[in-house]
Design a protein around this motif. Structure first.
Motif, PDB file in Angstrom:
ATOM      1  N   GLU A  21       0.880  -1.361   0.128  1.00 17.46           N
ATOM      2  CA  GLU A  21       0.146  -0.003   0.048  1.00 17.46           C
ATOM      3  C   GLU A  21       0.790   1.416  -0.052  1.00 17.46           C
ATOM      4  O   GLU A  21       0.558   2.393  -0.780  1.00 17.46           O
ATOM      5  CB  GLU A  21      -0.791   0.111   1.422  1.00 17.46           C
ATOM      6  N   GLU A  22       1.919   1.346   0.734  1.00 15.47           N
ATOM      7  CA  GLU A  22       2.987   2.127   0.910  1.00 15.47           C
ATOM      8  C   GLU A  22       3.559   2.615  -0.472  1.00 15.47           C
ATOM      9  O   GLU A  22       3.761   3.879  -0.845  1.00 15.47           O
ATOM     10  CB  GLU A  22       3.851   2.150   2.191  1.00 15.47           C
ATOM     11  N   HIS A  24       2.411   1.843  -3.282  1.00 19.13           N
ATOM     12  CA  HIS A  24       1.435   2.217  -4.466  1.00 19.13           C
ATOM     13  C   HIS A  24       1.263   3.699  -4.214  1.00 19.13           C
ATOM     14  O   HIS A  24       0.888   4.432  -5.059  1.00 19.13           O
ATOM     15  CB  HIS A  24       0.333   1.320  -4.251  1.00 19.13           C
ATOM     16  N   LYS A  25       1.289   4.071  -2.853  1.00 18.84           N
ATOM     17  CA  LYS A  25       1.078   5.857  -2.700  1.00 18.84           C
ATOM     18  C   LYS A  25       2.238   6.451  -3.048  1.00 18.84           C
ATOM     19  O   LYS A  25       2.395   7.470  -2.912  1.00 18.84           O
ATOM     20  CB  LYS A  25       0.735   5.828  -1.217  1.00 18.84           C
ATOM     21  N   GLY A  26       3.293   5.818  -3.368  1.00 17.05           N
ATOM     22  CA  GLY A  26       4.527   6.660  -4.021  1.00 17.05           C
ATOM     23  C   GLY A  26       5.349   6.987  -2.562  1.00 17.05           C
ATOM     24  O   GLY A  26       6.245   7.862  -3.045  1.00 17.05           O
ATOM     25  N   ARG A  27       5.416   6.428  -1.796  1.00 15.04           N
ATOM     26  CA  ARG A  27       6.130   6.899  -0.409  1.00 15.04           C
ATOM     27  C   ARG A  27       7.191   5.849  -0.454  1.00 15.04           C
ATOM     28  O   ARG A  27       8.072   6.014   0.674  1.00 15.04           O
ATOM     29  CB  ARG A  27       5.250   6.384   0.820  1.00 15.04           C
ATOM     30  N   LYS A  36       7.854  -0.215  -7.770  1.00 18.30           N
ATOM     31  CA  LYS A  36       6.572  -0.977  -7.721  1.00 18.30           C
ATOM     32  C   LYS A  36       7.022  -2.433  -6.719  1.00 18.30           C
ATOM     33  O   LYS A  36       7.982  -2.642  -6.249  1.00 18.30           O
ATOM     34  CB  LYS A  36       6.325  -1.650  -9.114  1.00 18.30           C
TER      35      LYS A  36
END
Length: 133
Positions: A21-22, A24-27, A36
């Motif tokens: 999730e993190e 995918h959020k670009g963090r 990815k």
């Protein structure tokens, strides 16, 4: 090794799902490029990740296929000196920041204050502001 699995094994995130999730959020970025979850991580790669207000830059030292104790997980990476200094400075700023609750002058009204406020707000038995009543 997959990036999401490495982040989980190194104990940056509690579950692989949170790591995905993190990412995918670009963090999370690897070697300065957006990543990815399935991106391959190798020893020597630089991983930049953000956990809330904390930004960490770590150098991948080793890979592990299983999540172990924290002492073992800390051997999988080395945090850069700049990252450590930035985190220490941010912690010091948080420590010196004023307490948010101190800015509240009164707080929650007492039962008597609440009744007084309701009495001021009420129109009595009238349902209209007209004089006819």
């Amino acid at each position: 090794m997959r990036l999401d699995k490495w982040l989980w094994c190194a104990r940056f995130y509690k579950t692989r799902g949170l790591a995905v999730e993190e990412i995918h959020k670009g963090r999370v970025s690897v070697n300065g490029q957006p990543a990815k979850p399935a991106r391959e991580v190798r020893p020597g790669d630089t991983v930049l990740l953000r956990q809330g207000p904390v930004v960490r830059e770590v150098l991948v030292r080793a890979l592990s296929n299983q999540r172990g104790p924290a002492a073992v997980a800390q051997q999988l990476y080395e945090e850069t000196a700049q990252s450590l200094a930035t985190r220490a400075q941010a912690a010091e700023q948080r420590r010196l920041a004023p307490e948010p609750a101190a800015s509240l002058s009164e707080g929650r009204p007492t039962k008597r204050q609440r009744r007084d406020l309701e009495q001021l707000r009420s129109w009595g038995d009238r349902w209209s502001a007209s004089i006819d009543g």
